[in-house]
Design an enzyme around this catalytic site. Structure first.
Site, short mmCIF file in Angstrom:
data_model
loop_
_atom_site.label_atom_id
_atom_site.label_comp_id
_atom_site.label_asym_id
_atom_site.label_seq_id
_atom_site.Cartn_x
_atom_site.Cartn_y
_atom_site.Cartn_z
N ASP A 1 0.85 -1.20 0.00
CA ASP A 1 0.00 0.00 0.00
C ASP A 1 0.88 1.24 0.00
OD1 ASP A 1 -2.17 -1.66 0.19
OD2 ASP A 1 -2.36 -1.44 2.37
N1 URA Z 1 -1.40 -5.86 3.91
C1 URA Z 1 -1.86 -4.59 3.90
O1 URA Z 1 -2.89 -4.30 4.47
N2 URA Z 1 -1.13 -3.66 3.26
C2 URA Z 1 0.04 -3.93 2.63
O2 URA Z 1 0.66 -3.04 2.07
C3 URA Z 1 0.51 -5.25 2.65
C4 URA Z 1 -0.23 -6.20 3.31
#
Ligand code: URA
Length: 237
Positions: free
Chosen positions: A101
Site C-alpha cells: 500500500d
Molecule cells: N497488507 C496490507 O494491508 N497492506 C500492505 O501493504 C501489505 C499487506
C-alpha cells in the site's frame, strides 16, 4: 554484442567510462588487454575489468526499502512510483513484485524477471511474507487464535492461517510480527480491522527467503547478492 555496450549493461560504468577503461588497458578479453570498445564479443569470451570477471545477465534483481507515500506501480498520474526511485540506468523494464500500500514501507523486490515474479506471487506457492506491525489496542491470545485459524474478512474464502509473534505492548498500541502466505488487497489492515485494532504502521521485512537489508534507509535500494537470488529461485518454504 560490442564490448563497450556489454560492459555498460553489466554496470561496470557508463558507456564513455568503459570506453576509457578499454583504451587504458584495464579490460582483459580472454587474458589479453582488449583493444577497441567496438570489438565484438560472444558468450564464450572471458572478460575481466579491473581484475574482476564480468558476468552479464539480462535479469536484474533489486531490493528496495519502499518509503511511505510512494505507489507500487510502474506508472502513475499523481504519485511517485517505486520504479522512479531506482536510478535511470537500472530502471528499464523493472517492475515491483507484488504491491505494498502507499503508506506501507519496507521490502519490495524489483526485477525484470517475469518468471520469478510469477512464482513468488502465485497463490498456489504460499510464499511467506512477514511484516512488522503496530496496531492501536491490545492484541490478545484470542486474536492470535483467530489469525491462526483463518478469518472472514468479507472475501469469498477465509484467510489462510497467519501467525503473530513477538507481541509487545507499548502504551495503547501493540507491536508484533505477522506472517501471511497470501497477498490480498489491504489484507493485514483488514484482518486487524476485523478484531477492532487498526493498523497504524506497517513494514514488510521478509518475502520468502529474502530479508530486508536493514542498512537500507527508506527509499534506498541495492542489487540482490548471488546467494539471495539463488535462494529465491530455489526456495523450499
Ligand atoms: N497488507 C496490507 O494491508 N497492506 C500492505 O501493504 C501489505 C499487506
Amino acid at each position: 554484442m560490442r564490448l563497450d555496450k556489454y560492459l555498460a549493461q553489466a554496470d561496470v560504468g557508463t558507456r564513455s567510462e568503459v570506453k576509457k577503461m578499454i583504451r587504458c588497458g584495464r579490460v582483459l578479453l580472454n587474458g589479453v588487454p582488449a583493444k577497441k570498445p567496438e570489438q565484438k564479443i560472444t558468450k564464450e569470451d572471458i572478460i575481466i575489468a579491473d581484475g574482476k570477471e564480468i558476468h552479464f545477465s539480462q535479469y536484474r534483481y533489486f531490493m528496495l526499502n519502499k518509503p511511505a507515500g510512494v505507489v507500487s506501480a510502474t506508472m502513475d498520474k499523481n504519485d511517485t512510483t517505486v520504479v522512479e526511485l531506482i536510478d535511470d540506468a537500472h530502471s528499464k523494464n523493472l517492475f515491483p513484485v507484488g504491491r505494498l500500500d502507499k503508506d506501507t514501507e519496507g521490502l519490495l523486490l524489483m526485477t525484470n524477471d517475469g518468471a520469478l515474479a510469477h512464482e513468488l506471487l502465485s497463490p498456489r506457492k504460499h510464499v511467506e511474507k512477514t511484516y512488522f506491525v503496530r496496531v492501536h489496542g491490545k492484541v490478545t491470545e484470542e486474536d492470535s487464535a483467530q489469525f491462526a485459524q483463518g478469518m472472514d474478512i468479507g472475501d469469498e474464502k477465509l484467510t489462510k492461517p497467519a501467525s503473530l509473534t513477538d507481541i509487545r505492548y507499548t502504551g495503547e498500541d501493540t507491536e508484533l510480527y505477522i506472517t501471511i502466505t497470501e497477498g490480498r488487497y489491504h489484507q493485514i489492515k483488514r484482518m486487524f480491522a476485523r478484531v477492532g485494532k487498526p493498523v497504524v504502521y506497517l513494514k514488510r521485512i521478509a518475502m520468502g527467503s529474502l530479508r530486508l537489508d536493514e542498512t537500507l534507509t527508506p527509499g534506498a535500494y541495492r542489487e540482490l547478492t548471488e546467494e539471495e537470488i539463488f535462494s529465491l529461485k530455489n526456495r523450499n518454504n
